[in-house]
Write a protein that holds these residues in place. Sequence first.
Motif, PDB file in Angstrom:
ATOM      1  N   THR A  35       0.748  -1.160  -0.081  1.00  0.00           N
ATOM      2  CA  THR A  35       0.106   0.128  -0.044  1.00  0.00           C
ATOM      3  C   THR A  35       0.946   1.278  -0.030  1.00  0.00           C
ATOM      4  OG1 THR A  35      -1.618  -1.185   1.329  1.00  0.00           O
ATOM      5  CG2 THR A  35      -1.818   1.000   1.179  1.00  0.00           C
ATOM      6  N   ILE A  36       0.800   1.991  -1.153  1.00  0.00           N
ATOM      7  CA  ILE A  36       1.415   3.317  -1.069  1.00  0.00           C
ATOM      8  C   ILE A  36       0.732   4.250  -0.119  1.00  0.00           C
ATOM      9  CG2 ILE A  36       2.091   5.117  -2.731  1.00  0.00           C
ATOM     10  CD1 ILE A  36       2.221   3.063  -4.698  1.00  0.00           C
ATOM     11  N   LEU A  37       1.465   5.163   0.626  1.00  0.00           N
ATOM     12  CA  LEU A  37       0.726   5.951   1.490  1.00  0.00           C
ATOM     13  C   LEU A  37       1.138   7.313   0.862  1.00  0.00           C
ATOM     14  CD1 LEU A  37       1.687   4.951   5.169  1.00  0.00           C
ATOM     15  CD2 LEU A  37      -0.322   4.302   3.677  1.00  0.00           C
ATOM     16  N   CYS A  38       0.324   8.151   0.107  1.00  0.00           N
ATOM     17  CA  CYS A  38       0.412   9.385  -0.578  1.00  0.00           C
ATOM     18  C   CYS A  38      -0.889   9.898  -0.894  1.00  0.00           C
ATOM     19  CB  CYS A  38       0.939   8.762  -2.027  1.00  0.00           C
ATOM     20  SG  CYS A  38       1.239  10.034  -3.114  1.00  0.00           S
ATOM     21  N   ASP A  39      -0.867  11.397  -0.787  1.00  0.00           N
ATOM     22  CA  ASP A  39      -1.828  12.122  -1.222  1.00  0.00           C
ATOM     23  C   ASP A  39      -1.766  12.996  -2.425  1.00  0.00           C
ATOM     24  OD1 ASP A  39      -3.791  11.785   1.056  1.00  0.00           O
ATOM     25  OD2 ASP A  39      -2.081  12.412   2.197  1.00  0.00           O
ATOM     26  N   VAL A  40      -0.412  12.712  -3.103  1.00  0.00           N
ATOM     27  CA  VAL A  40      -0.333  13.419  -4.525  1.00  0.00           C
ATOM     28  C   VAL A  40      -0.955  12.735  -5.573  1.00  0.00           C
ATOM     29  CG1 VAL A  40       1.637  13.657  -6.257  1.00  0.00           C
ATOM     30  CG2 VAL A  40       2.120  14.182  -3.728  1.00  0.00           C
ATOM     31  N   ASN A  41      -1.609  13.291  -6.436  1.00  0.00           N
ATOM     32  CA  ASN A  41      -2.608  12.524  -7.522  1.00  0.00           C
ATOM     33  C   ASN A  41      -1.647  13.022  -8.825  1.00  0.00           C
ATOM     34  OD1 ASN A  41      -4.518  11.122  -6.063  1.00  0.00           O
ATOM     35  ND2 ASN A  41      -5.291  13.285  -5.765  1.00  0.00           N
ATOM     36  N   ASN A  42      -0.615  13.373  -9.001  1.00  0.00           N
ATOM     37  CA  ASN A  42       0.035  13.673 -10.216  1.00  0.00           C
ATOM     38  C   ASN A  42       0.377  12.543 -11.040  1.00  0.00           C
ATOM     39  OD1 ASN A  42       1.066  15.684  -8.082  1.00  0.00           O
ATOM     40  ND2 ASN A  42       1.394  16.861  -9.728  1.00  0.00           N
ATOM     41  N   PRO A  43       0.042  12.473 -12.207  1.00  0.00           N
ATOM     42  CA  PRO A  43       0.536  11.408 -13.289  1.00  0.00           C
ATOM     43  C   PRO A  43       1.876  11.316 -13.424  1.00  0.00           C
ATOM     44  CG  PRO A  43      -0.268  13.256 -14.605  1.00  0.00           C
ATOM     45  CD  PRO A  43      -0.506  13.738 -13.118  1.00  0.00           C
ATOM     46  N   LEU A  44       2.219  10.299 -14.145  1.00  0.00           N
ATOM     47  CA  LEU A  44       3.861  10.052 -14.201  1.00  0.00           C
ATOM     48  C   LEU A  44       4.372  11.160 -15.166  1.00  0.00           C
ATOM     49  CD1 LEU A  44       6.299   8.093 -13.799  1.00  0.00           C
ATOM     50  CD2 LEU A  44       5.379   6.711 -15.774  1.00  0.00           C
ATOM     51  N   GLY A  91      10.507  13.078 -21.013  1.00  0.00           N
ATOM     52  CA  GLY A  91      10.654  12.063 -22.225  1.00  0.00           C
ATOM     53  C   GLY A  91      11.141  10.579 -21.622  1.00  0.00           C
ATOM     54  N   TYR A  92      12.160  10.682 -20.982  1.00  0.00           N
ATOM     55  CA  TYR A  92      12.511   9.314 -20.446  1.00  0.00           C
ATOM     56  C   TYR A  92      11.501   8.411 -19.685  1.00  0.00           C
ATOM     57  CZ  TYR A  92      17.383  10.644 -21.275  1.00  0.00           C
ATOM     58  OH  TYR A  92      18.627  11.200 -21.621  1.00  0.00           O
ATOM     59  N   LEU A  93      10.604   9.173 -18.788  1.00  0.00           N
ATOM     60  CA  LEU A  93       9.589   8.304 -18.276  1.00  0.00           C
ATOM     61  C   LEU A  93       8.336   8.064 -19.208  1.00  0.00           C
ATOM     62  CD1 LEU A  93       9.364  10.478 -14.788  1.00  0.00           C
ATOM     63  CD2 LEU A  93      10.324   8.256 -15.104  1.00  0.00           C
ATOM     64  N   HIS A  94       8.184   8.927 -19.997  1.00  0.00           N
ATOM     65  CA  HIS A  94       7.061   8.312 -20.932  1.00  0.00           C
ATOM     66  C   HIS A  94       7.631   7.287 -21.736  1.00  0.00           C
ATOM     67  CE1 HIS A  94       3.832   8.767 -23.928  1.00  0.00           C
ATOM     68  NE2 HIS A  94       3.582   9.723 -23.193  1.00  0.00           N
ATOM     69  N   HIS A  95       9.040   7.082 -22.209  1.00  0.00           N
ATOM     70  CA  HIS A  95       9.599   5.853 -22.889  1.00  0.00           C
ATOM     71  C   HIS A  95       9.433   4.622 -21.940  1.00  0.00           C
ATOM     72  CE1 HIS A  95      11.761   3.383 -25.346  1.00  0.00           C
ATOM     73  NE2 HIS A  95      12.844   3.210 -24.297  1.00  0.00           N
TER      74      HIS A  95
END
Length: 380
Positions: A190-199, A225-229
């Motif tokens: 389970t990731i504990l996170c309140d950030v909703n940003n996409p990659l 660009g690297y993360l999109h790839h």
Amino acid sequence: MTKKVVLAIDSFKGSASSIDIAAAVQEGIETVVPEVDFTTIPIADGGEGTVDAIVIARKGEYHTSQVKGPLGDPVDAKYGMIDGDIAIIEMSAASGITLVPKEKLNPLKASTFGTGQLVLDAIDNGAREIYMGIGGSATNDGGMGLACAWGVRFLDEDGQELPPAAESLGRLARIDASQMDERIKSVKFTILCDVNNPLCGPQGASYIFGGQKGANEEMKAQLDGYLHHYADCLLRDLGADVLEVPGAGAAGGLGAGMMAFAKAHKKSGIEAVMELIQLDEHLKGADLVITGEGRMDNQTAFGKAPIGVALAAQAYNIPVIAVVGGVALETETVYEKGISLVLDIINEPMQLEYAMEQVIPLAAGAGRSIGRIMKLAAIS
């Protein structure tokens, strides 16, 4: 009749722990109202202090493992265990921004490898369920380092293994997860996170958070660009579609990596922490709840610890005072969420550095003010 006060204050980050702030506030109250039954419950929202909050509340135990820091230097990282088989990990303990001198910050080279090592150490110690807070990272590798520590191979066009760092993602041709530690599949993450940003994209990991990790505008575009790839490779090789998932961009894309390789689920940090520390049980019968954090503004209303505490207290009609290190001029939203009074510890003009150094006596002063409020309101 002795009244019950619950202290559930988040840490003042970079200044004092949840326990230390609560102790100072309690001391201040006791100088004015000596006959009070205090219950201190450390609180956190999935970020700094989460391990301590849960371990203390649940009488768990700490473990320490030497792992690789963000740039490969060895660090001693702490995590917690409760109920024998539940691990609580803060990724920042192994891959956090505070582990890297400001002049050495470089998200192209920083890696989450140490966080992966920490997970394996927890599994070695019997963890079958892992809660991971993923704030405060120095990394932007999409969880590549984490996966490498688990045995996943990231290969270039020649079939050569790439080193675990964001800059390697530009040369990624194939992901081979066939040798990943089999135990990962049997652990619930389970990731504990309140950030909703996409990659990726304008609201993604690189553009929104890259700057604080040392990236200039050119590097942000490169990392994006690297993360999109990388996301394309995850979809093709693992069938994991994480590109637009809310929270995938948290901790430099570690959210995406946890979802892809560990089938992790995302949960609100404060909600998960409140469940794990069993806050509701401590609130029953309380006459006053004191919460707080280092700085309060309207953003506090969206998933921060004090609001979680206030909403829980509201269910029992308990008044809530928030003790804070600083407060914005506009805080109406937090009052709408159940906080009765916001009390700033700053009692005169002072420099931020001095206020951070004097946070304990200042918090005790706020406690004395609360004691006087209690007497005035006949709470005591």
